[in-house]
Scaffold this active site. Structure first.
Site, PDB file in Angstrom:
ATOM      1  CG  ASP A 102      -0.186   0.019   2.680  1.00  0.00           C
ATOM      2  OD1 ASP A 102       1.050  -0.756   2.557  1.00  0.00           O
ATOM      3  OD2 ASP A 102      -0.475   0.453   3.413  1.00  0.00           O
ATOM      4  CG  ASP A 216      -2.909  43.988  19.765  1.00  0.00           C
ATOM      5  OD1 ASP A 216      -3.409  43.195  20.863  1.00  0.00           O
ATOM      6  OD2 ASP A 216      -1.965  43.958  19.432  1.00  0.00           O
TER       7      ASP A 216
HETATM    8  C1  SPV Z   1       0.131  39.333  18.184  1.00  0.00           C
HETATM    9  O1  SPV Z   1       0.129  38.633  17.144  1.00  0.00           O
HETATM   10  O2  SPV Z   1      -0.919  39.930  18.790  1.00  0.00           O
HETATM   11  C2  SPV Z   1       1.492  39.674  18.637  1.00  0.00           C
HETATM   12  C3  SPV Z   1       2.537  39.400  17.799  1.00  0.00           C
HETATM   13  O3  SPV Z   1       1.676  40.036  19.830  1.00  0.00           O
HETATM   14  S1  SPV Z   1       2.713  40.997  17.316  1.00  0.00           S
HETATM   15  O4  SPV Z   1       1.615  41.612  16.704  1.00  0.00           O
HETATM   16  O5  SPV Z   1       3.682  41.092  16.233  1.00  0.00           O
HETATM   17  O6  SPV Z   1       3.252  42.218  18.345  1.00  0.00           O
HETATM   18 MG    MG Z   2      -0.556  40.641  20.688  1.00  0.00          MG
END
Ligand code: SPV
Ligand code: MG
Length: 444
Positions: A102, A216
């Site tokens: 196989d 973020d």
């Molecule tokens: C994320 O992916 O949220 C990180 C990595 O913290 S960075 O965006 O490069 O800071």
């Molecule tokens: Mg991050």
């Protein structure tokens, strides 16, 4: 009476490689068949080889060795360190190689071609025995998946990978669907006669926030981040590394460590910044305030004290280079964090040439050869993973690439439908609805 010389001809040798860690009747059939031709030598793939070419082994090498050594038809067991038989065949020169029939398709066919070539070099022979019907290693693997997905097993996978693999390749996953991509995508790697896949998943704060339409800045709270993790965990089995931002207050971090551990998360990476966290890729265009290294070390230490398993990892992320504080500051902090019990170090940089990363790694490895180092090569992505590994990286995270590929595709489609006043024009560029319906198979 005349004496005849009855010196028996040496018995023939038969080489059988076992690359699976789940042992089933198909293997037994091949071994029994092989024993008809001579003394059976089992070429048993090492844990490192299984981890590199397949997945984390369930039974370790020593256990498997003992099992095979105690099988009646087996004369001896030798290590096979790669999927390729080449090294062992050239060393042992067995009269026969025996394998199920196989392996004529896919990546295995390359291994087969190489075996045939080497046998020809010295006059060995390949014997292929009919594939045992009703037994499939892949099916057994699939049946084992739920068992291999308990929080304990999943959590432990990252440390195991760090032990067994040259480096751990990680991709961002921000929801169930992208988790499934990271879990399942595979490409054939002809050079190494293997199949390449991602080892683990990065739950990024940038991507988790961006998919929610939020900045973020630690605005998406842990409850929401845990929802994302659970969504991914429900449909995947690979280990998860969580971007834990700053880790928050020490008093909260110790609770959160326990929560993440209980869920089966393998590692949390926290960064040594304070105040309103800004994404690192802004670099010094945003206000990036570094935490006091001793305060941050206290957070690491408190987290390590709080965790209850051995497997969970707390990784300290150095933001010195992002904040413009330089390599000297990063090295000083790395020593403090390692001293506080960090299980790994992540060094981040947004420089394009990778020079400061290389220099940091050189200096860091002088005093800490073993501690895993994490790199996120978003800015310096001209380097291949192998090159980053050579520099000293153990975990390489592609941190945002699924988000960045999804958004432009969605935007383009939305614009085109708006422009055309109908959706017919995008049909050729998007997934057929039939494929969407069958993308996620129902569990039987
Ligand atoms: C994320 O992916 O949220 C990180 C990595 O913290 S960075 O965006 O490069 O800071
Ligand atoms: Mg991050």
């Amino acid at each position: 009476m005349t004496e005849t010389n009855h010196a028996a001809a040496p018995r023939k040798t038969v080489y059988i490689a076992i690359s699976s860690d789940i042992i089933h009747s198909g293997h037994m059939n091949v071994i029994e068949e092989g024993a008809k031709y001579g003394d059976v030598i089992i070429g048993l793939l090492t844990d490192e080889a299984i981890a590199t070419y397949k997945r984390m082994p369930i039974l370790d090498y020593e256990t498997r060795r003992k099992i095979f050594e105690n099988l009646k038809p087996v004369s001896r067991v030798v290590k096979q360190e790669t999927l390729s038989y080449a090294e062992n065949l050239r060393k042992l020169r067995p009269d026969y190689v025996v394998h199920g029939d196989d392996w004529k398709l896919g990546i295995q066919s390359m291994v087969r071609a190489e075996v045939l070539k080497i046998l020809k070099e010295y006059g060995g022979e390949l014997i292929e025995v009919p594939y045992t019907k009703g037994v499939s290693g892949e099916e057994l693997d699939a049946r084992l998946r739920p068992v291999l997905n308990t929080p304990d097993v999943r959590r432990a996978k990252l440390r195991k990978m760090l032990r067994l693999k040259p480096y751990v390749r990680v991709m961002e996953a921000s929801n169930g669907l992208s988790g499934l991509i990271v879990e399942n995508v595979k490409v054939e790697d002809e050079k190494n006669m293997s199949v390449k896949e991602y080892d683990a998943m990065w739950v990024s704060s940038l991507c988790d926030s961006t998919f929610k339409g939020k900045p973020d800045i630690e605005l998406v709270d842990l409850t929401s981040r845990i929802n994302t993790i659970n969504e991914i965990m429900e449909v995947t089995t690979k280990p998860i590394i969580l971007d834990g931002d700053t880790g928050g207050r020490i008093e909260h971090f110790v609770y959160n460590v326990k929560t993440l551990e209980r869920l089966g998360v393998s590692a949390v990476i926290i960064e040594d910044k304070t105040g309103l966290k800004q994404n690192s890729l802004f670099g010094t265009d945003a206000v990036q305030t570094l935490d006091d290294p001793y305060d941050f070390a206290k957070k690491i230490h408190a987290g390590k004290q709080a965790q209850v398993t051995r497997d969970f990892m707390i990784i300290a992320r150095l933001e010195s280079l992002i904040a413009g504080a330089g390599i000297e500051d990063a090295i000083r902090r790395a020593k403090i964090y390692v001293g506080a019990g960090a299980d790994g170090i992540m060094i981040h940089s947004k420089e394009k040439d990778g020079a400061e990363i290389r220099e940091f790694l050189r200096r860091f490895r002088e005093f800490s050869p073993e501690i895993p180092v994490v790199l996120v090569p978003t800015s310096y992505n001209q380097f291949y993973e192998d090159q980053l590994h050579e520099m000293g990286a153990n975990i390489i995270i592609h941190a945002n690439h699924l988000l960045r590929s999804a958004y432009p595709a969605m935007l383009k489609t939305a614009k085109k439908i708006l422009e055309c006043g109908r959706s017919k024009e995008v049909d050729a560029e998007i997934m057929p609805i039939k494929e969407v319906l069958t993308l996620i198979p129902e569990e039987k």
